[in-house]
Motif scaffolding. Sequence first.
Motif, PDB file in Angstrom:
ATOM      1  N   PRO A 343       1.144  -0.957  -0.704  1.00 35.31           N
ATOM      2  CA  PRO A 343      -0.053  -0.398   0.255  1.00 35.31           C
ATOM      3  C   PRO A 343       0.855   1.361   0.292  1.00 35.31           C
ATOM      4  O   PRO A 343       0.278   2.215  -0.379  1.00 35.31           O
ATOM      5  CB  PRO A 343      -0.398  -0.525   1.379  1.00 35.31           C
ATOM      6  N   PHE A 344       2.053   1.020   0.414  1.00 32.80           N
ATOM      7  CA  PHE A 344       2.715   2.256   0.601  1.00 32.80           C
ATOM      8  C   PHE A 344       3.455   3.203  -0.878  1.00 32.80           C
ATOM      9  O   PHE A 344       4.026   3.835  -0.770  1.00 32.80           O
ATOM     10  CB  PHE A 344       4.305   2.380   1.769  1.00 32.80           C
ATOM     11  N   VAL A 345       3.060   1.815  -1.607  1.00 30.55           N
ATOM     12  CA  VAL A 345       3.524   2.609  -3.476  1.00 30.55           C
ATOM     13  C   VAL A 345       2.402   3.585  -3.940  1.00 30.55           C
ATOM     14  O   VAL A 345       2.092   3.496  -3.391  1.00 30.55           O
ATOM     15  CB  VAL A 345       3.308   1.608  -4.446  1.00 30.55           C
ATOM     16  N   PRO A 346       3.709   5.226  -4.237  1.00 35.66           N
ATOM     17  CA  PRO A 346       2.921   6.034  -4.193  1.00 35.66           C
ATOM     18  C   PRO A 346       1.456   6.051  -5.099  1.00 35.66           C
ATOM     19  O   PRO A 346       1.868   5.016  -6.292  1.00 35.66           O
ATOM     20  CB  PRO A 346       4.629   6.886  -4.782  1.00 35.66           C
ATOM     21  N   GLY A 347       1.169   6.055  -5.309  1.00 35.29           N
ATOM     22  CA  GLY A 347       0.353   6.593  -5.938  1.00 35.29           C
ATOM     23  C   GLY A 347      -1.212   5.581  -5.666  1.00 35.29           C
ATOM     24  O   GLY A 347      -2.775   5.385  -6.295  1.00 35.29           O
ATOM     25  N   ILE A 348      -0.548   4.330  -4.911  1.00 36.10           N
ATOM     26  CA  ILE A 348      -2.282   3.273  -4.666  1.00 36.10           C
ATOM     27  C   ILE A 348      -2.757   3.129  -4.142  1.00 36.10           C
ATOM     28  O   ILE A 348      -4.217   3.490  -4.828  1.00 36.10           O
ATOM     29  CB  ILE A 348      -1.359   1.843  -4.000  1.00 36.10           C
ATOM     30  N   ALA A 349      -2.619   3.606  -3.392  1.00 42.21           N
ATOM     31  CA  ALA A 349      -3.905   4.689  -2.345  1.00 42.21           C
ATOM     32  C   ALA A 349      -4.976   5.562  -2.863  1.00 42.21           C
ATOM     33  O   ALA A 349      -6.435   5.384  -2.594  1.00 42.21           O
ATOM     34  CB  ALA A 349      -3.538   4.907  -0.991  1.00 42.21           C
ATOM     35  N   GLU A 350      -4.617   6.194  -3.589  1.00 42.31           N
ATOM     36  CA  GLU A 350      -5.070   7.641  -4.562  1.00 42.31           C
ATOM     37  C   GLU A 350      -5.794   6.657  -5.556  1.00 42.31           C
ATOM     38  O   GLU A 350      -7.247   7.284  -5.878  1.00 42.31           O
ATOM     39  CB  GLU A 350      -4.143   9.060  -4.830  1.00 42.31           C
ATOM     40  N   ASN A 351      -5.330   5.734  -5.639  1.00 38.57           N
ATOM     41  CA  ASN A 351      -6.567   5.176  -7.243  1.00 38.57           C
ATOM     42  C   ASN A 351      -6.999   4.236  -6.955  1.00 38.57           C
ATOM     43  O   ASN A 351      -8.282   3.608  -7.704  1.00 38.57           O
ATOM     44  CB  ASN A 351      -4.822   3.937  -7.858  1.00 38.57           C
ATOM     45  N   ILE A 352      -7.305   3.988  -5.283  1.00 34.41           N
ATOM     46  CA  ILE A 352      -7.930   2.983  -5.000  1.00 34.41           C
ATOM     47  C   ILE A 352      -9.608   3.115  -5.048  1.00 34.41           C
ATOM     48  O   ILE A 352     -10.032   2.224  -5.523  1.00 34.41           O
ATOM     49  CB  ILE A 352      -8.015   2.322  -3.344  1.00 34.41           C
ATOM     50  N   SER A 353      -9.793   4.613  -5.800  1.00 32.82           N
ATOM     51  CA  SER A 353     -11.130   4.472  -5.169  1.00 32.82           C
ATOM     52  C   SER A 353     -11.808   5.113  -7.030  1.00 32.82           C
ATOM     53  O   SER A 353     -12.651   5.957  -6.904  1.00 32.82           O
ATOM     54  CB  SER A 353     -11.432   5.906  -4.524  1.00 32.82           C
TER      55      SER A 353
END
Length: 554
Positions: A343-353
Amino acid sequence: MFAGALHANISTVPDELYNALKLDRSKATPKETYDAVVKRYKDPAQGAGPGSMAKYWEPIPYGIYLDPATFYKPPTTMKEIASRKECVECHSDESPVWVQAWKRSTHANLDKVRNLKVEDPLYYKKEKLEEVEGNLRSLGKLGADEKLKEVGCIDCHVEVNAKKKADHTKDLIMPTADVCGTCHLREFVERESERDTMIFPNGQWPAGRPSHALDYAANVETTVWAAMPQREVAEGCSMCHTNQNKCDNCHTRHEFSAAESRKPEACATCHSGVDHNNWEAYSMSKHGKMVTMLGDKWNWDVPLKDAFAKGGQNAPTCASCHMEYEGEYTHNLMRKVRWANYPFVPGIAENISSEWSEKRLDSWVVTCTQCHSERFARSYLELMDKGTLSGLAKYQEAHEVVQKLYNEGMLTGQKTNRPAPPAPEKPGFGQFTQLFWSKGNNPASIELKVLEMAENDLAKMHVGLAHVNPGGWTYTEGWGPMNRAYVEIQDEHTKLREMAALQARVNKLEASKTSLLDLNSTSEKISLGGLGGGMLLAGTLALIGWRKRKQNEA
């Protein structure tokens, strides 16, 4: 399917592969499909071979078996030229386990497959054999009316249905995935399609990664793997990252049992450990425990698509969840991936929605509703996402603290004892390298702790959530260890800051030539705070007392 067909049009292969290879799926023959896929598969620009950092490492003797297409050479000590029958006879003495496993395999008993009855759970292999023979006819390796007699040593270790005898010193190969794909075109092309469906919308990961289709490329393109002089240690990574090169991580030699590869244990060797403990999380979940308790009553011989309806399976396995995509089961395991384990990879969390991610979540709901209601499935997937985001926020707060220390040059030994890492790695903060390489104060302990917080604890928290193992994201793994690391990081941060402040005061006093022992001096007001300051003050007072006692004694 292929015996009389003019085209391959493998229904279980996604359009993305055909589009990427510029193939017309309605017209491409098995040969045209195979040739196009193999051309890309063997292209160094597309991930084949030792990679861009090959000049920094050389394969150790065992390493030739991990990337045989690049490094394997036939043995020079074995001079025999052997027929099919002689292969079996010799290896019955030299390596009997190989022969025993092969004799149990479908490969050794093709007539048995041809005689299967429709009520037999293995009947699907009869259709599979017809498909294989259709592939070989399209490739010109089997005559129009010819039947494949067996798949023996020479077929895999020299060439399919081509040579009667094999010269050990010239002909032998270690089979790679494209060799298996000669017969098993469907499975090979499905697996290769991971390159085309594992494309994050904003380049959060390189194209086609993470996946089984490019896992060796991911390995050799990792700087610390290339840099490490301890090659035997580094090859521990390679031993799992070889699905790109070979098929025997899942289908072990020489039986190549489909039933074996469907069991969760087949995945456990690689999908385990401190950064992707999928096996541990799954096996401790209720799903995994049901397999342990009830799996011996299931029929593992039925194909995956029939496992629930005809095989008696009443809990999910790795294969039944990860090989399924909207009702079909294939060797592309990446079509539903959203978090990609880290989950810490940049952009992964922002992409989840994003729309991309939501479409994949809907596909997961299809998977889960084989056993659960849609409302239940969506509520749990929401729990997984929000729980992962909570862990990510905890890590990000700690990471910001440590990175600020690094930016200010305040990590232990940062200005005095921080050797540069070996090439091709570059100096930097909190790098993956530092999990496997260390020298002096590179990395600092607090730096390694925050790195492990992400690579290990946060990853395990997400995996625990994804595999429904409560202890895997609360106490045992995940949140509990992350909380401990957070506390230790904050504690070390405070000590470093206090020591820096104390040092600044000492430097200021020294610059003004004011003695710490001259308590009557009015040129500087001394204020020593914190634990370090208190210890210094106590030491100063003790020294003053000692000097007064010496004066009185004199």
